[in-house]
Design an enzyme around this catalytic site. Structure first.
Site: not given
Ligand SMILES: CC(=O)SCCNC(=O)CCNC(=O)[C@H](O)C(C)(C)COP(=O)(O)OP(=O)(O)OC[C@H]1O[C@@H](n2cnc3c(N)ncnc32)[C@H](O)[C@@H]1OP(=O)(O)O
Length: 467
Positions: A255, A257, A262-265, A267, A289
């Site tokens: 997955i 974003v 990112q961090g805007k909801g 994911g 996974e």
């Molecule tokens: C099975 C796998 O694919 S594992 C790998 C997952 N993907 C990645 O790591 C790729 C890079 N990251 C991303 O793409 C995204 O940050 C995702 C998919 C992990 C989350 O999607 P987002 O749209 O950013 O998340 P969303 O905004 O819905 O939720 C934000 C929450 O995630 C946390 N978060 C988002 N990004 C990060 C980050 N890089 N490090 C730590 N926490 C994070 C925030 O703290 C926030 O939590 P809170 O609301 O409790 O403060």
């Protein structure tokens, strides 16, 4: 791909030239430059953003891995590589600038082939050609989603307040499409560079396997003309397993974003859509996974919100909370079970599609939320978490004579690295000593501290969102 100070044809593309052996003294060998230090990658959605200093610079996990051996680039003086990556068509163009090249004993790195490793067929040779993709490929995402199925958006709470943080209201203006079958291969081929650059430890999925599906989050931008205004926000690659005899399981493999969103909801919203799919199709379960911590955080928050209003487990939860309050687990010599009853595990899987492993993680946090006021029961709660972690690491027989855990030197995270040590006669032999035992206790304490921090954080967030 092009260069400014040197023509791109000057770049070494003959693999034989890649690592020429130098004859100078080792002290004079070219020290090379880390790929991470000389490459910058910008994500752009309009051609006006190319060359603009305000464009979105992404932060790849590790660029060194695309370069052979030690991840360094050799043979260039003043090297600067700027890559423009289109979020419209996913094509990329690399601007390569250097003052001079010379073989300083380590050869001259073949930049073309390294960039091909990163961007494959998406890499465009000429800048003009790249700029043209913004118009020639402007309908790419639209054409992909037209072959897909629009999915119902989640209406659950949790992210709406965060989404409204954005003055443009972006997070409420999105749709999710499922792409399955033949279009998956073509679409994913374009997404691979993003996967390799931005998802830690990722490998490309097998696009020839028809069981992969892609769930794509797109945003329609109101201010742009019809046809143009569709941007990809992120996506998930999901594998559909057959489960004997007539059921299916969904497994989230990747997955992402895109960094600006990112961090805007988004994911969390995408995870909610996947939960909806799993429930509405009544699959066996939805698993993830090897989730990264950031993903696990979002996932657990969502699952907790669902579990807190899932009535079939509430009685069992109250009963366990009451037992903890009255039994004081921290004073017991025998570890005790405070897990959910089997029927609750089954109900949760059947109705919410949460698998046992994830449910147990959530159950631990549900207990924390139930022990009100938590400060009064903190000692008991910590004892439960400690016993659970100990069991996870060394198995149910942790108390059996002859088995001990010791911490070992490792290239992995020291906090999570243990080895089990078993002696023939129940006595510990060899290097295990009082020192090793206290190291082992210290490692366990650190693990428990980490987990307690995590639980507290998630519990606070969930409490806030349900208030
Ligand atoms: C099975 C796998 O694919 S594992 C790998 C997952 N993907 C990645 O790591 C790729 C890079 N990251 C991303 O793409 C995204 O940050 C995702 C998919 C992990 C989350 O999607 P987002 O749209 O950013 O998340 P969303 O905004 O819905 O939720 C934000 C929450 O995630 C946390 N978060 C988002 N990004 C990060 C980050 N890089 N490090 C730590 N926490 C994070 C925030 O703290 C926030 O939590 P809170 O609301 O409790 O403060």
């Amino acid at each position: 791909m092009g260069t400014k100070n040197q023509a791109s044809s000057d770049l070494v593309s003959d693999p034989k030239k890649k690592r020429r052996v130098g004859f100078g003294k080792s002290a004079q060998l070219d020290p090379g430059v880390e790929a991470n230090d000389c490459i910058k990658i910008y994500l752009v959605s309009r051609k006006e953003e190319v060359d603009s200093p305000d464009s979105c610079c992404i932060d790849p996990i590790d660029l060194n891995k695309f370069f052979e051996d030690d991840g360094k680039i050799y043979g260039y003086k003043g090297l600067k590589i700027t890559v423009w990556l289109s979020s419209i068509s996913f094509h990329a163009y690399a601007d390569i600038v250097f003052e001079s090249t010379s073989d300083g004993g380590k050869g001259i790195t073949d930049l073309k082939s390294a960039l091909k490793n990163m961007f494959a067929e998406n890499l465009v040779e000429k800048k003009e050609e790249f700029l043209n993709t913004f118009s020639s490929e402007r309908l790419y995402i639209k054409s992909v989603i037209s072959s897909g199925v629009a999915l119902e958006q989640p209406t659950a709470n949790g992210r709406s307040s965060d989404s409204s943080k954005n003055s443009k209201g972006e997070a409420s203006d999105f749709e999710v499409f499922k792409v399955a079958g033949e279009p998956v291969g073509h679409l994913y081929s374009r997404l691979v560079p993003l996967v390799l650059l931005l998802i830690d430890g990722s490998n490309p999925i097998d696009i020839n396997d028809p069981r992969w599906e892609i769930y794509m989050v797109v945003r329609k931008t109101a201010d742009l003309q019809e046809d143009i205004g569709i941007n990809m926000i992120g996506f998930a690659a999901v594998y559909r397993f057959h489960r004997y005899p007539d059921s299916q399981r969904l497994r989230l493999g990747q997955i992402l974003v895109l960094p600006p969103y990112q961090g805007k909801g988004y994911g969390g919203s995408l995870l909610k859509v996947l939960n909806n799919v799993a429930v509405s199709e009544d699959v066996y379960d939805l698993t993830v996974e090897e989730p990264e911590d950031s993903l696990q955080h979002v996932r657990t928050k969502i699952d907790l919100q669902r579990l807190l209003v899932f009535s079939p487990i509430q009685n069992a939860l109250s009963a366990v909370v009451s037992r903890i309050k009255s039994e004081n687990p921290s004073k017991r010599s025998e570890p005790c079970q405070y897990g959910p009853p089997r029927s609750a595990v089954e109900d949760v899987r059947k109705s919410l599609k949460i698998n046992k492993r994830q449910f147990l993680q959530c159950w631990e946090i549900l207990l924390y939320l139930g022990l009100d006021p938590i400060d009064k029961y903190m000692e008991s709660y910590r004892a439960i978490v400690t016993a659970r972690i100990k069991t996870d690491i060394i198995g149910k027989d942790s108390e059996v004579v002859g088995k001990r855990i010791i911490d070992v030197p490792t290239e992995f995270d020291q906090e999570t690295s243990f080895a089990m040590f078993k002696s023939q006669n129940g006595n510990v032999t060899g290097s295990e000593s009082d020192g090793a035992k206290s190291n082992q206790e210290e490692s366990l304490r650190q693990l428990v501290d980490e987990r307690m921090k995590e639980i507290k954080l998630i519990a606070e967030k969930v409490s806030m969102s349900t208030r």
